[in-house]
Design an enzyme around this catalytic site. Sequence first.
Site, PDB file in Angstrom:
ATOM      1  N   HIS A  89     -10.115  -7.320   1.571  1.00  0.00           N
ATOM      2  CA  HIS A  89     -11.137  -8.081   0.846  1.00  0.00           C
ATOM      3  C   HIS A  89     -11.958  -8.992   1.757  1.00  0.00           C
ATOM      4  O   HIS A  89     -13.068  -9.381   1.385  1.00  0.00           O
ATOM      5  CB  HIS A  89     -10.481  -8.968  -0.210  1.00  0.00           C
ATOM      6  CG  HIS A  89     -10.167  -8.281  -1.498  1.00  0.00           C
ATOM      7  ND1 HIS A  89     -11.070  -7.508  -2.180  1.00  0.00           N
ATOM      8  CD2 HIS A  89      -9.038  -8.293  -2.259  1.00  0.00           C
ATOM      9  CE1 HIS A  89     -10.503  -7.067  -3.311  1.00  0.00           C
ATOM     10  NE2 HIS A  89      -9.272  -7.526  -3.382  1.00  0.00           N
ATOM     11  N   HIS A 136      -4.068  -5.590   1.352  1.00  0.00           N
ATOM     12  CA  HIS A 136      -5.036  -5.629   0.252  1.00  0.00           C
ATOM     13  C   HIS A 136      -5.958  -6.852   0.400  1.00  0.00           C
ATOM     14  O   HIS A 136      -7.185  -6.727   0.389  1.00  0.00           O
ATOM     15  CB  HIS A 136      -4.267  -5.684  -1.077  1.00  0.00           C
ATOM     16  CG  HIS A 136      -5.123  -5.730  -2.283  1.00  0.00           C
ATOM     17  ND1 HIS A 136      -5.325  -4.623  -3.092  1.00  0.00           N
ATOM     18  CD2 HIS A 136      -5.844  -6.724  -2.852  1.00  0.00           C
ATOM     19  CE1 HIS A 136      -6.119  -4.957  -4.089  1.00  0.00           C
ATOM     20  NE2 HIS A 136      -6.454  -6.227  -3.966  1.00  0.00           N
ATOM     21  N   GLU A 137      -5.362  -8.007   0.570  1.00  0.00           N
ATOM     22  CA  GLU A 137      -6.175  -9.234   0.649  1.00  0.00           C
ATOM     23  C   GLU A 137      -7.022  -9.256   1.913  1.00  0.00           C
ATOM     24  O   GLU A 137      -8.154  -9.730   1.896  1.00  0.00           O
ATOM     25  CB  GLU A 137      -5.285 -10.474   0.596  1.00  0.00           C
ATOM     26  CG  GLU A 137      -4.425 -10.572  -0.657  1.00  0.00           C
ATOM     27  CD  GLU A 137      -5.188 -10.371  -1.944  1.00  0.00           C
ATOM     28  OE1 GLU A 137      -6.381 -10.753  -2.009  1.00  0.00           O
ATOM     29  OE2 GLU A 137      -4.599  -9.810  -2.890  1.00  0.00           O
ATOM     30  N   GLY A 159      -1.123 -11.787  -8.185  1.00  0.00           N
ATOM     31  CA  GLY A 159      -0.160 -11.556  -7.114  1.00  0.00           C
ATOM     32  C   GLY A 159      -0.599 -12.259  -5.845  1.00  0.00           C
ATOM     33  O   GLY A 159       0.212 -12.794  -5.104  1.00  0.00           O
ATOM     34  N   ALA A 160      -1.919 -12.234  -5.616  1.00  0.00           N
ATOM     35  CA  ALA A 160      -2.483 -12.852  -4.426  1.00  0.00           C
ATOM     36  C   ALA A 160      -3.993 -12.939  -4.608  1.00  0.00           C
ATOM     37  O   ALA A 160      -4.553 -12.276  -5.478  1.00  0.00           O
ATOM     38  CB  ALA A 160      -2.161 -12.016  -3.184  1.00  0.00           C
TER      39      ALA A 160
HETATM   40 ZN   LIG Z   1      -7.893  -7.403  -4.957  1.00  0.00          ZN
END
Ligand SMILES: [Zn+2]
Length: 937
Positions: A346, A342-343, A306-307
């Site tokens: 990270h 989400h990214e 997804g990414a």
């Molecule tokens: Zn992830």
Amino acid sequence: MFIPGVIFLLTSTTLANPVFEIIADDNNEDEYAGYRLPSHQNPSNYNLIITLNKELFDGTNVQFNGTIEITFSVDKEVDYVQLHAPMQIDEIEITPGDLKVTETTLNATTSILTILLSDFLSANIDYTMKIAYTNNIEEKSMLGLYRSSYVDEDDVTHYLLTTQFEPVHARQAFPCFDEPSYKATFTISLLYPKDQGLNAIGNTPIDGKPIIENDYERVIFEETPKMSTYLIAFIVSKYTCTQSQKIEQSLQHLICSRPESETTRILASDYSTKILEALGTFMDIKYSTMLVKKMTQAAIPDFNAGAMENWGLVTYRESSLLYDRDESSDMYKQGILLTIAHEFTHQWFGDYVTCDWWDNIFLNEGFATYFEFFILSRMDNLLTMETDKQFITGTQQLALQEDGTGNYKEITAKASSPAEIAAKFDIIAYNKAGSIIRMIENIITTEKFQTAMHNYLQSNAFSTASPKDLLSALEEQAPVSNLPSGITFSEVMDNWFNKPGYPLVTVSYDGENVVLKQDKFLYLGADSTTKWNIPITYTLSTDEIKFENVVPTDWLTTSSLTIPSLLKDNKAWIILNNQESAYYRVNYNKDLWDRIAAALMNNHTEIHVLNRAQIADDCLSIARAGLLKYSEAITILKYLTKEMDYYPWSSALNGLIFLVDKAGEDSELGVMIKNKILELMEGVYKTMSFGNDNSEHIYIIKRNLILRNACRFGHADCSSNSVSLFQSWKNNGIKVDRNLKSVVYCNGLRYSNNPEEDWNFLWEKHNSTKLSSELDLIEEALGCAKNMNILKKYLDLSLDESSGIRNQNIQSIWNGIVLRNSWGLQAVLEYLAEKHEKIRLSYPEVPSLLGTIANKISNSEQLEQFKQIIQSDGIDESYKAIGQKLIASTILNLGWLESNKDDLTNFLSDYQASKSPRLVTLSPIFLITFTSLKLFI
Ligand SMILES: [Zn+2]
Ligand SMILES: *[C@@H]1O[C@H](CO)[C@@H](O)[C@H](O)[C@H]1NC(C)=O
Ligand SMILES: *[C@@H]1O[C@H](CO)[C@@H](O)[C@H](O)[C@H]1NC(C)=O
Ligand SMILES: *[C@@H]1O[C@H](CO)[C@@H](O)[C@H](O)[C@H]1NC(C)=O
């Protein structure tokens, strides 16, 4: 990395949802079996030059070459070097010293190249190894260095090169020590054809200006911070970029994509900087201290996951980043913001501090999953999205569902081969770990949790971490008074991280005393060997403040626990696990369930909305496990006729749809269950409107859930509204409200009187749009048509490269057809029988599809058909092994149904006899799940 399934499951009600699902065998429990590099080598810097020739950008060739200089030292005097380099090696040179390469051997299984030397390397000297190499870019897999393409408004095809290195694909682009713990600095230089309108994007800013060298333009990116190989990324394309707000008032932040999609970058541009800064503030570690010196987000037309969180250059599927305010739904808006969060999480958990090996990928993905929801819920202007609540029904309950099958290992389970590593990116590393992290926050309180996060990140910065590092940071903060006496925080957490599954707490009483017991929860079988340290919170009917407290007041650390003097009279109720703050299920004895059911019936809003969702999820799951009769579970949920909130409906429908699926949607029992569901839904259905209202976010999400399922079960008003909105779009050009598209496109087609013509209309729309969210919706809806020939034609088109359907979407199209309609399973079974050769060649993921098919089988005729396909002569051997296992699990599924049939049939026919005429007419009744774009690998 973001796996689309994770996010789309949030908006759907069910996965393939098997009772018993057989997942790949694991026979390789011990050591890393030759897959790990020897630990005495220490790379410190890479200097990489890659040349990308003209043919790569006109689509005529796939070869590229590069040279790399790796600075490294060794701790041990050896006469060899080992690194990952599965490519053609043209030349190797090691300096200083008079070292000759005597032999090189590549192990094709492990991708490890062994370079034998004429002499020994000395310890603690910096060597430079220069390698010239040639390799091919990837095309179909979307891994490593690969080519993607798009067609512009003038019908011209443009090619671009981009990368996806996590987990083990950096090695396909350049020779390297391709394990997360070998962090080094990188200076990367790219050469690409000049005068073609191309530009390059990397992890760090471009150093100076591009230089012209013969036929090439050459860029050099500034040296990166110390980082893992899998986080390197670059893109060479004709992209243009939109400036978002500067990060921390100093760093450049760009959103990039193909030029004509420029207007769809606005949503990402508006929110991204705020999300990144909110994370920096929460962690008390600014993004600007990470030394990547900028942030770029780019949307890639062909994208496998997804990414991907590459440091300073986050890449996305187009539909996970680009958003059209007039066309894309609020569901997409939510999906995009969650994916960005989400990214960006990270950048801290994954990039700044990296898991030391793939065993511990939860240190990346668990935190990314947790903060994806809980950073947005901490941002003032996004509170109405209620992502903190959505986490429970979307993420945690899904983890409980899958983890209860017994098919998954513990969070920290070992992985060594690339296949095992890929399999670690599953619901356990994402959803279960995220849920455990939320449980930890509840145990130690938010304030202590925040400090522990800061300390964990700070003390492992630019390095890697293990679960021990995390636990020690948490243990330092955990208030002893919140823990069971005599047990350390690390001991408390041991089995949550290191054992598969989770507990079921059973509540009964002895006079006024409440008695708790724990067992492992499993849908099938029993296992009492594991005991967890379970944090207990509860609310009593007599409590003045209800469901607020999430800090444990008791601990169930052994088989049982008695809490004295709680139930003062014979109507008093107790509900455990306030707001589902911890990762377990709760069962009650019959009398206590009756009291809860009565309380729900009396005034359900007295019980917290998340606990109502919990009760729905738990009681249907416990029934599925055979510990409660389904008739009893549905009786507990009788109050749903009055339920107007999203969360309890989300949980209840998930459990009830499972039952319809297993009963078979068109079977006598299946029809009875659907009637019952529609009856329960009638109250909430009446509050829904097909109008274009710009209502609050959660209403939009709820409406989508309710309408989708009402239509699916054949609700007359729902289907006729869908058909008429579809027809006025087709005949009068009146666009469907962006938030109703997914319901109207699918059901307009499903209940169409002229499916062929309507399908063709939708297919034309598919071919005339370039907006990825619209393409996704249409591709999903095209599978709703009730016509076998149309569906088979659609399956054909999905495998045809010239159709405009991208490889990345084939799986979701096929899964959708199987899961959405009873005739869809039939169409896929027939297509598979007729065309398995063609399918095998163009769609290698068939084995995972077989699982979806098998799980949808609900009667012995379908099973027979499936068997014939698996056992036929021409079928590929690779399908056979999987197929045999699936046949075995399907037989178990059918047996499970038999054991529940009488109870349900008796219960539902009594009910139907007593109130039949009022039901909506259920002409053809068809199922739908708008599920999983992609199941977990
Ligand atoms: Zn992830
Ligand atoms: C490659 O490595 C694997 C895993 O260590 C090993 O089993 C295999 O024998 C090796 N192959 C060769 C040709 O050495
Ligand atoms: C790499 O590719 C470029 C462009 O095709 C070519 O000029 C060069 O000779 C190649 N280098 C090697 C070592 O093959
Ligand atoms: C139901 O309970 C809620 C919350 O305690 C309360 O506000 C409401 O007045 C109650 N409704 C009725 C009809 O008693």
